[in-house]
Design an enzyme around this catalytic site. Structure first.
Site, PDB file in Angstrom:
ATOM      1  N   VAL A 174       0.609  -1.210  -0.113  1.00 58.78           N
ATOM      2  CA  VAL A 174      -0.101   0.195  -0.017  1.00 58.78           C
ATOM      3  C   VAL A 174       0.842   1.307  -0.028  1.00 58.78           C
ATOM      4  O   VAL A 174       0.624   2.000  -0.698  1.00 58.78           O
ATOM      5  CB  VAL A 174      -0.941  -0.026   1.332  1.00 58.78           C
ATOM      6  CG1 VAL A 174      -1.598   1.332   1.238  1.00 58.78           C
ATOM      7  CG2 VAL A 174      -1.816  -1.382   0.997  1.00 58.78           C
ATOM      8  N   CYS A 175       1.986   1.302   0.698  1.00 55.59           N
ATOM      9  CA  CYS A 175       2.952   2.295   0.879  1.00 55.59           C
ATOM     10  C   CYS A 175       3.410   2.488  -0.602  1.00 55.59           C
ATOM     11  O   CYS A 175       3.604   3.670  -0.846  1.00 55.59           O
ATOM     12  CB  CYS A 175       3.875   2.178   1.846  1.00 55.59           C
ATOM     13  SG  CYS A 175       3.358   1.939   3.419  1.00 55.59           S
TER      14      CYS A 175
END
Length: 166
Positions: free
Chosen positions: A59-60
């Site tokens: 997600v990052c």
């Protein structure tokens, strides 16, 4: 304080959370060359501050790629991605991924950003996923503390806030 979870488990955030209308708190983080960077280094510009726990996670990575793509379309907006990853890891990741429209900054040394913006996760010594927009006069105009750290932020709302700030 907003309630935040990490993989469904509640976590404690250190510091005071920032609200729209607040003066943006100062911070001292490290650039990829180990030089110190503060809020004042981008004075006079709108800042979109994207906060991620670790740039090496799915997600990052997606969040950083998305804001990197959008950064070139934003006028007078400096996009900063802040995590506690070491500056060397951030530099290596950005080079490998072609990230060159935003600046990655490390809060690993003393959690200055994390505590001043209320996003340092006590149990993990990571930063909680969040987005801040700070206008050119250093006023906070947008805040999102993502309730579940592993979820995506509201990209469209953050980008719209950055476009509308001045």
């Amino acid at each position: 304080m907003a309630e935040v979870t990490f993989k469904g488990n509640p976590v404690k955030l250190i510091g005071s959370q920032v609200k729209v209308g607040d003066a943006a708190p100062q911070f001292k983080v490290l650039a990829n060359d180990l030089s110190e960077v503060t809020l004042d280094d981008s004075k006079g510009k709108v800042r979109l501050i994207s906060v991620v726990p670790s740039i090496d996670t799915g997600v990052c990575e997606q969040q950083t790629r998305r804001f990197n793509e959008e950064a070139s379309k934003l006028d007078n907006v400096e996009v900063l991605t802040i995590s506690v990853d070491l500056p060397f890891a951030q530099k290596r990741w950005c080079a490998a991924e072609g990230i060159d429209n935003l600046q990655t900054l490390s809060d690993h040394r003393d959690l200055s950003f994390g505590t001043n913006y209320g996003v340092a996760i006590e149990e993990l010594r990571l930063l909680s996923r969040s987005i801040f927009v700070v206008d050119s006069s250093d006023k906070v105009t947008y805040v999102e503390y993502v309730p579940e750290v592993t979820d995506h932020p509201n990209y469209d709302a953050a980008l719209e806030a950055a476009r509308n700030a001045n």
